[in-house]
Design an enzyme around this catalytic site. Sequence first.
Site, PDB file in Angstrom:
ATOM      1  N   ASN A   1       0.838  -1.196   0.000  1.00  0.00           N
ATOM      2  CA  ASN A   1       0.000   0.000   0.000  1.00  0.00           C
ATOM      3  C   ASN A   1       0.867   1.237   0.000  1.00  0.00           C
ATOM      4  O   ASN A   1       1.999   1.236   0.485  1.00  0.00           O
ATOM      5  CB  ASN A   1      -0.929  -0.001   1.215  1.00  0.00           C
ATOM      6  CG  ASN A   1      -1.959  -1.094   1.126  1.00  0.00           C
ATOM      7  OD1 ASN A   1      -2.471  -1.394   0.058  1.00  0.00           O
ATOM      8  ND2 ASN A   1      -2.266  -1.717   2.254  1.00  0.00           N
ATOM      9  N   CYS A   2       0.309   2.311  -0.549  1.00  0.00           N
ATOM     10  CA  CYS A   2       1.019   3.587  -0.589  1.00  0.00           C
ATOM     11  C   CYS A   2       1.281   4.047   0.838  1.00  0.00           C
ATOM     12  O   CYS A   2       0.442   3.811   1.708  1.00  0.00           O
ATOM     13  CB  CYS A   2       0.204   4.626  -1.345  1.00  0.00           C
ATOM     14  SG  CYS A   2       0.257   4.319  -3.122  1.00  0.00           S
ATOM     15  N   PRO A   3       2.444   4.591   1.072  1.00  0.00           N
ATOM     16  CA  PRO A   3       3.402   5.151   0.114  1.00  0.00           C
ATOM     17  C   PRO A   3       4.501   4.187  -0.332  1.00  0.00           C
ATOM     18  O   PRO A   3       5.431   4.606  -1.015  1.00  0.00           O
ATOM     19  CB  PRO A   3       4.018   6.309   0.882  1.00  0.00           C
ATOM     20  CG  PRO A   3       4.108   5.787   2.281  1.00  0.00           C
ATOM     21  CD  PRO A   3       2.831   4.959   2.456  1.00  0.00           C
TER      22      PRO A   3
END
Length: 85
Positions: free
Chosen positions: A22-24
């Site tokens: 998942n971001c970041p």
Amino acid sequence: MTASSAESKVSQIVEVDARGLNCPLPVLRARRAARALKPGSEVLIRCTDPLARIDIPHFAQTDKHTLVASGEDEDAIWFLLKIGV
């Protein structure tokens, strides 16, 4: 043209597999890969986080890379960046 000058014109393509992250994290992995490359090299980033559609183009713009192409296939969203151009 000599063999060495022809080799210098061929860009290096590095793949960053950020699927499942998942971001970041996809941006951080892409940034780490980009810093290790010469300008003109290319990075193919493959990820599954839908927010990458926003984050990766923003990363490319702020770090002065060129977003060459992007798309989706059956298992990932992908982005092709040209470094420092």
